[in-house]
Design an enzyme around this catalytic site. Structure first.
Site, PDB file in Angstrom:
ATOM      1  N   GLY A 157       0.856  -1.190   0.000  1.00 21.48           N
ATOM      2  CA  GLY A 157       0.000   0.000   0.000  1.00 21.48           C
ATOM      3  C   GLY A 157       0.886   1.231   0.000  1.00 21.48           C
ATOM      4  N   ARG A 158       0.342   2.314   0.509  1.00 21.76           N
ATOM      5  CA  ARG A 158       1.085   3.581   0.455  1.00 21.76           C
ATOM      6  C   ARG A 158       2.420   3.506   1.186  1.00 21.76           C
ATOM      7  NH1 ARG A 158      -3.811   5.126   2.197  1.00 21.76           N
ATOM      8  NH2 ARG A 158      -5.219   6.166   0.747  1.00 21.76           N
ATOM      9  N   ILE A 159       2.420   2.853   2.365  1.00 24.23           N
ATOM     10  CA  ILE A 159       3.657   2.837   3.161  1.00 24.23           C
ATOM     11  C   ILE A 159       4.684   1.896   2.520  1.00 24.23           C
ATOM     12  CG2 ILE A 159       4.657   2.344   5.432  1.00 24.23           C
ATOM     13  CD1 ILE A 159       1.890   3.139   6.636  1.00 24.23           C
ATOM     14  N   THR A 232       6.978  -2.646  11.053  1.00 27.27           N
ATOM     15  CA  THR A 232       6.412  -1.367  11.493  1.00 27.27           C
ATOM     16  C   THR A 232       4.899  -1.374  11.264  1.00 27.27           C
ATOM     17  OG1 THR A 232       6.895  -0.475   9.296  1.00 27.27           O
ATOM     18  CG2 THR A 232       8.458   0.055  11.045  1.00 27.27           C
ATOM     19  N   ARG A 234       1.809  -4.060  12.312  1.00 25.66           N
ATOM     20  CA  ARG A 234       1.120  -4.358  13.566  1.00 25.66           C
ATOM     21  C   ARG A 234       1.795  -5.582  14.181  1.00 25.66           C
ATOM     22  NH1 ARG A 234      -0.474  -0.028  13.754  1.00 25.66           N
ATOM     23  NH2 ARG A 234      -2.602   0.776  13.909  1.00 25.66           N
ATOM     24  N   GLU A 263       0.903  -4.792  23.143  1.00 26.61           N
ATOM     25  CA  GLU A 263       1.490  -3.529  23.603  1.00 26.61           C
ATOM     26  C   GLU A 263       0.782  -3.038  24.865  1.00 26.61           C
ATOM     27  OE1 GLU A 263       1.533  -0.768  20.331  1.00 26.61           O
ATOM     28  OE2 GLU A 263       2.633  -2.169  19.060  1.00 26.61           O
ATOM     29  N   HIS A 281       6.751   1.574  19.264  1.00 30.32           N
ATOM     30  CA  HIS A 281       5.678   2.003  18.352  1.00 30.32           C
ATOM     31  C   HIS A 281       5.769   3.504  18.030  1.00 30.32           C
ATOM     32  CE1 HIS A 281       1.395   0.829  16.908  1.00 30.32           C
ATOM     33  NE2 HIS A 281       1.937   1.729  16.106  1.00 30.32           N
TER      34      HIS A 281
HETATM   35  C1  GLV Z   1      -0.015   3.680  13.770  1.00 31.49           C
HETATM   36  O1  GLV Z   1       0.382   2.612  14.089  1.00 31.49           O
HETATM   37  C2  GLV Z   1      -1.086   3.903  12.860  1.00 31.49           C
HETATM   38  O2  GLV Z   1      -1.796   2.952  12.505  1.00 31.49           O
HETATM   39  O3  GLV Z   1      -1.286   5.048  12.453  1.00 31.49           O
END
Ligand code: GLV
Length: 317
Positions: A157-159, A232, A234, A263, A281
């Protein structure tokens, strides 16, 4: 004007779009609301600005529906695995998130972990800080090069795409796997085919039941013993205990982790695992980005309460 529960402290300016509304919360010490407190507020509020530390489950949404007051829940996060979006849709409660504003900051964090884990930065720094570093040696702290390495992105996706753009600058070969074929160069249809090829695997999928333990002991064993895993996305995407064991047994070279299954708890075996960079996080944690996220969520609430439809509405898949 509506009554809006804001569950936690937001960055300065984040509440500006809600000027004129009746705001409830956060707790003076910024402690998360208990499930009972969330339900009680849901009954009496028109909107909730939530964080990923709040479980907005069927109980909370049902409480909001009981009085018919709750109209919108806006999560200050792009991920929304803390919200029961199906129940919200069934009850006619709008759910919003913060897509698009945190891609580059989160991709920066992924790259920070790619570099730090591959080059054993945390191990080396811990030695220096605790006096275990006794001087330079040509054989110490030998990591793996990031430039020229093969990067496997899980989720595109975008990230994931923002990470791919950074990888180009490092001369990396980049492959990606996604749930649906992207028809783009570097797409690999099977995750099990991508994992053995990658020197570095970076995870960019959503959380939730569909991706729970996507990276489990079996898949960790498919990775090269010289590989680095970065998460990064979940915490639930990785079987944390299996990852810890793979690191302890040298089945994996290193890991860079920003997110955890439970968490703020971290599996003690992961805390003691060698060659591991662990962050609390902070994927999107720059001042500018967190402010944009807060503003996007509160603007969405203001829009819904004014009878409009914001662009960042989540639809259940
Ligand atoms: C952070 O973990 C988010 O989902 O924005």
């Amino acid at each position: 004007m509506g009554r809006v529960l804001v569950t936690r402290r937001l960055p300065d300016g984040g509440l500006d779009p809600l000027a004129g509304h009746d705001l409830v919360g956060p707790n003076p010490d910024d402690a998360p609301y208990t499930p009972e407190e969330l339900c009680a507020n849901a009954r009496e509020c028109d909107a909730i600005v939530s964080l990923l530390t709040d479980r907005i489950d069927a109980g909370v949404l049902g409480a909001g529906a009981e009085t018919g007051r709750l109209r919108v829940v806006a999560n200050v996060a792009v991920g929304y695995d803390n919200i029961d979006v199906r129940t919200a849709a069934a009850l006619g409660i709008t759910v919003c998130n913060t897509p698009g504003v945190l891609d580059d900051t989160t991709a920066d964090t992924a790259f920070l972990l790619i570099l730090a884990a591959s080059r054993l930065a945390s191990t080396a720094e811990a030695d220096l800080r605790t006096g275990r570093w006794k001087g330079w040696s040509v054989t110490q702290y030998l990591g793996h090069d990031v430039h020229g390495a093969t990067l496997g992105l899980v989720g595109f996706g975008r990230i994931g795409r923002a990470v791919a753009r950074r990888a180009e600058g490092f001369g990396m070969r980049v492959f990606h796997h996604a749930r649906h074929p992207t028809n783009e160069p570097g797409y690999v249809g099977g995750l099990d085919e991508l994992l053995p090829e990658a020197d570095i695997v970076s995870l960019h999928t959503p959380g939730g039941p569909d991706t729970h333990h996507l990276i489990d002991a079996r898949r960790l064993a498919l990775m090269k013993p010289t590989a680095v895993l970065v998460n990064t996305a979940r915490g639930t995407v990785v079987d944390e205990r299996a990852l810890a064991e793979a690191l302890h047994r040298g089945r994996l070279f290193a890991a860079g982790i920003d997110v955890y299954e439970r968490e703020p708890e971290v599996d003690p075996r992961l805390l003691s695992a060698p060659r591991t960079v662990l962050l609390p996080h902070i994927g999107s944690a720059s001042q500018a980005t967190r402010t944009r996220m807060a503003t996007m969520a509160t603007t969405a609430v203001a829009t819904v309460l004014a009878g409009g439809t914001p662009p960042n509405v989540v639809t259940p898949t």
